[in-house]
Design a protein around this motif. Structure first.
Motif, short mmCIF file in Angstrom:
data_model
loop_
_atom_site.label_atom_id
_atom_site.label_comp_id
_atom_site.label_asym_id
_atom_site.label_seq_id
_atom_site.Cartn_x
_atom_site.Cartn_y
_atom_site.Cartn_z
N GLY A 101 -16.98 19.42 -34.24
CA GLY A 101 -17.22 20.70 -33.57
C GLY A 101 -18.71 21.01 -33.45
O GLY A 101 -19.17 21.53 -32.43
N ALA A 104 -19.97 18.95 -30.65
CA ALA A 104 -19.59 19.55 -29.37
C ALA A 104 -20.46 20.76 -29.03
O ALA A 104 -20.79 20.99 -27.86
N THR A 105 -20.85 21.53 -30.04
CA THR A 105 -21.73 22.68 -29.81
C THR A 105 -23.10 22.23 -29.32
O THR A 105 -23.66 22.82 -28.38
N ASN A 108 -22.82 21.19 -25.78
CA ASN A 108 -22.73 22.35 -24.91
C ASN A 108 -24.12 22.94 -24.64
O ASN A 108 -24.40 23.42 -23.54
N HIS A 112 -25.15 23.11 -20.84
CA HIS A 112 -25.20 24.49 -20.36
C HIS A 112 -26.33 25.24 -21.07
O HIS A 112 -26.08 26.12 -21.90
N GLN A 115 -26.51 29.14 -21.52
CA GLN A 115 -25.75 29.86 -22.54
C GLN A 115 -26.56 30.14 -23.80
O GLN A 115 -26.11 30.86 -24.68
N THR A 370 -15.00 26.88 -34.97
CA THR A 370 -15.71 27.86 -34.15
C THR A 370 -16.14 29.05 -34.98
O THR A 370 -17.27 29.55 -34.85
N ASP A 374 -20.04 30.18 -35.60
CA ASP A 374 -20.44 31.54 -35.24
C ASP A 374 -20.93 32.33 -36.45
O ASP A 374 -21.83 33.16 -36.34
N GLY A 387 -20.36 28.77 -31.00
CA GLY A 387 -19.50 27.71 -31.52
C GLY A 387 -18.55 27.15 -30.48
O GLY A 387 -18.02 27.88 -29.64
N ARG A 388 -18.36 25.85 -30.53
CA ARG A 388 -17.42 25.16 -29.64
C ARG A 388 -16.59 24.18 -30.45
O ARG A 388 -17.13 23.43 -31.26
N SER A 391 -13.36 18.68 -28.15
CA SER A 391 -12.42 18.62 -27.03
C SER A 391 -11.10 18.01 -27.49
O SER A 391 -11.06 17.24 -28.46
#
Length: 427
Positions: A101, A104-105, A108, A112, A115, A370, A374, A387-388, A391
Motif C-alpha cells: 500500500g 501504491a501511494t 500515485n 498524479h 493530488q 489506507t 492517512d 493513502g492508497r 491494486s
C-alpha cells in the motif's frame, strides 16, 4: 516536500516497536512450540477428539480423492496448532500488504502529482527580466495551459514563536487548483485553504477566521478548506494573490506554469530559456515521491524479511506437525496409501492453513493500510487523504505468490515423511 522533516518521531517509533514485536512473536511462537515438544512423541491413548469440520464434510460430499479428504480433515483436527500456523502466516502477509500500500501511494504521487499540490510543472522567476515580460514569455508558449502568479511570504500568528508560510498564488477569480480534501477552495478575497500542520499549530478548524501579520500589515482570512500540503510540515496557508496587501503582492515573485497533458517539461524549459536569452530562472517541480525513493528499497527489504519469517515459521510448524503425526502417517501407509497419496494428504492439510492465513492477512492489511497512511499523514502535518491501497491485481498476485511459495516449502517435509519407512510397532 515530504522528507525527513515531515515525519513525526512518535509514529515512527511506534511503527519500529510494533515491527519488532511482530518479528519477535513470529520467531518466538515456533520456538516455544518446539521447546514444548518431547524428544520422543508419546503414543496417544485415544484419537484426537472433535467432529469433522464443515470443509471435511463438504470434501466427502463432493467425493474428493481419499488423500484430499484425509488432508482436509487433518487440517483442523488440532485446532491450537492450526491457529498458530495460520496466525504465523497472517501477520507477515498483513505487513507485506501494508508495504504494498505504501508503494501504491508513492506510485500515485508520481502519476498524479496534482493530488499533492503539484498541478504546476514549472516555476518561472523573472530573474534578469521584468515580471510582466516574464509572464508574457511564459504565457505564449504552446505547451503552457495556465499561468498562476505567486508570492511566498512569512507571517506571524498571535501567540506563536514561529513564522507561518503564506503562499499567495492565483487569484480569487482564477484560484490555483490545490488538492482540497475537506471543504472547498478559496473563491473570493479573504478566503484561504490551509495544511493540516497549520490547523494543528493554531488549533483551528475549517470555518474559523485567522488573523496574521505580513510585513506589518494585518491579514485576516477565513479558512474554507484543508489541502494536502507536503511543504513546511503542512504549516502553510494558501490564499489568492489579491488577498495580500498591494505592497506584498506586486510584483509577483514567480509564475507557476500548468502544462498540457503529455508535455515534456525539459523541452518547455529549454524553449523558455532560449526565448528569454537565459534571462529567466526556470525550475522543474520535484515530486515528493522522488525524494522518498529510499522507501522503496526499505519496502523490498521488509517484504523479503517478512517472507523469510513466514516461511521459516511454516517450515517449523510443518516439521513439528509431522512429528506429532508420526503414528498417523504409519497408519496411513499401513492402510495402503502410496507415498504420493501420503504426500498429498500432508500438503492438503498444510495448504488449507496457508490459504486461510495468507487470505486473512491480506484482507486485514488491505482494510487498514489506507487508514495507517492517512494517520501518518495527519500526524506529520501533510494531512489525511493521501493513502492508497494496493491494486486488486497486485494484491491477487502477491497472494498467489505467497500461497505458491508456502506450498513449495511445505513439500519439503511432506516428501521426506512420504518416503520414510513404517515403524515396526505400527505394523
Amino acid at each position: 516536500m515530504l522528507g525527513p522533516t515531515s515525519v513525526a518521531p512518535m509514529p515512527v517509533l511506534a511503527i519500529v516497536a510494533g515491527t519488532a514485536l511482530v518479528v519477535l512473536a513470529a520467531v518466538g511462537l515456533p520456538a516455544w512450540r518446539g521447546g514444548r515438544t518431547p524428544p520422543i512423541p508419546a503414543a496417544p491413548a485415544s484419537p484426537p477428539r472433535g467432529h469433522l469440520s464443515r470443509l471435511a464434510r463438504m470434501a466427502l460430499l463432493v467425493r474428493l480423492p481419499p488423500a484430499l479428504v484425509l488432508g482436509t480433515r487433518d487440517a483442523f483436527t488440532r485446532r491450537v496448532p492450526a491457529f498458530l500456523t495460520a496466525f504465523g502466516l497472517a501477520v507477515p502477509m498483513m505487513m507485506i500488504t501494508i508495504g504494498l500500500g505504501v508503494w501504491a501511494t508513492l506510485d500515485n504521487f508520481l502519476s498524479h502529482p496534482e493530488q499533492v499540490g503539484q498541478h504546476a510543472g514549472l516555476y518561472v522567476r523573472p530573474g534578469k527580466l521584468e515580471a510582466s515580460e516574464a509572464r508574457r514569455i511564459a504565457g505564449r508558449d504552446r505547451d503552457v495551459a495556465a499561468v498562476y502568479p505567486g508570492t511566498d511570504v512569512n507571517a506571524l500568528a498571535p501567540g506563536e514563536a514561529r513564522s507561518v508560510r503564506v503562499r499567495a498564488i492565483g487569484s480569487s477569480t482564477q484560484p490555483y487548483p490545490f488538492p482540497v480534501v475537506e471543504g472547498r477552495s478559496y473563491a473570493r478575497q479573504g478566503e484561504a485553504v490551509a495544511g493540516q500542520g497549520l490547523l494543528d499549530l493554531l488549533g483551528i478548524k475549517i470555518g474559523d477566521r485567522v488573523r496574521l501579520t505580513v510585513g506589518g500589515s494585518p491579514l485576516i482570512v477565513r479558512i474554507v478548506g484543508r489541502t494536502v500540503e507536503p511543504d513546511q510540515d503542512g504549516v502553510v496557508l494558501s490564499v489568492g494573490l489579491d488577498s495580500l496587501a498591494a505592497k506584498d503582492s506586486v510584483p509577483p515573485e514567480y509564475y507557476a506554469l500548468a502544462l498540457k497533458p503529455g508535455t515534456d517539461r525539459a523541452e518547455v524549459r529549454g524553449r523558455l530559456l532560449a526565448e528569454s536569452a537565459e534571462g529567466l530562472d526556470v525550475q522543474a517541480v520535484v515530486n515528493p515521491a522522488d525524494r522518498l525513493s529510499i522507501i522503496r528499497v526499505v519496502i523490498v527489504a521488509l517484504i523479503a524479511v517478512l517472507a523469510l519469517i513466514g516461511l521459516a515459521n511454516l517450515l517449523t510448524a510443518s516439521a513439528l506437525g509431522l512429528r506429532d503425526h508420526a503414528l498417523d502417517l504409519a497408519v496411513l501407509k499401513a492402510m495402503g496409501l502410496t507415498p504420493r497419496q501420503v504426500m498429498a494428504t500432508l500438503v492438503t492439510g498444510t495448504g488449507l492453513l496457508v490459504v486461510l492465513g495468507v487470505g486473512a492477512g491480506a484482507a486485514v492489511g488491505a482494510s487498514v493500510v489506507t487508514w495507517l497512511i492517512d494517520l501518518q499523514g495527519h500526524t506529520s502535518g501533510v494531512g489525511a487523504g493521501i493513502g492508497r491501497p494496493p491494486s486488486p491485481l497486485t494484491l491477487a498476485v502477491a497472494v498467489l505468490i505467497a500461497v505458491g511459495t508456502a506450498l513449495a516449502v511445505a513439500l519439503i517435509p511432506a516428501r521426506r515423511a512420504a518416503r520414510a519407512q513404517v515403524p515396526v510397532t505400527a505394523r
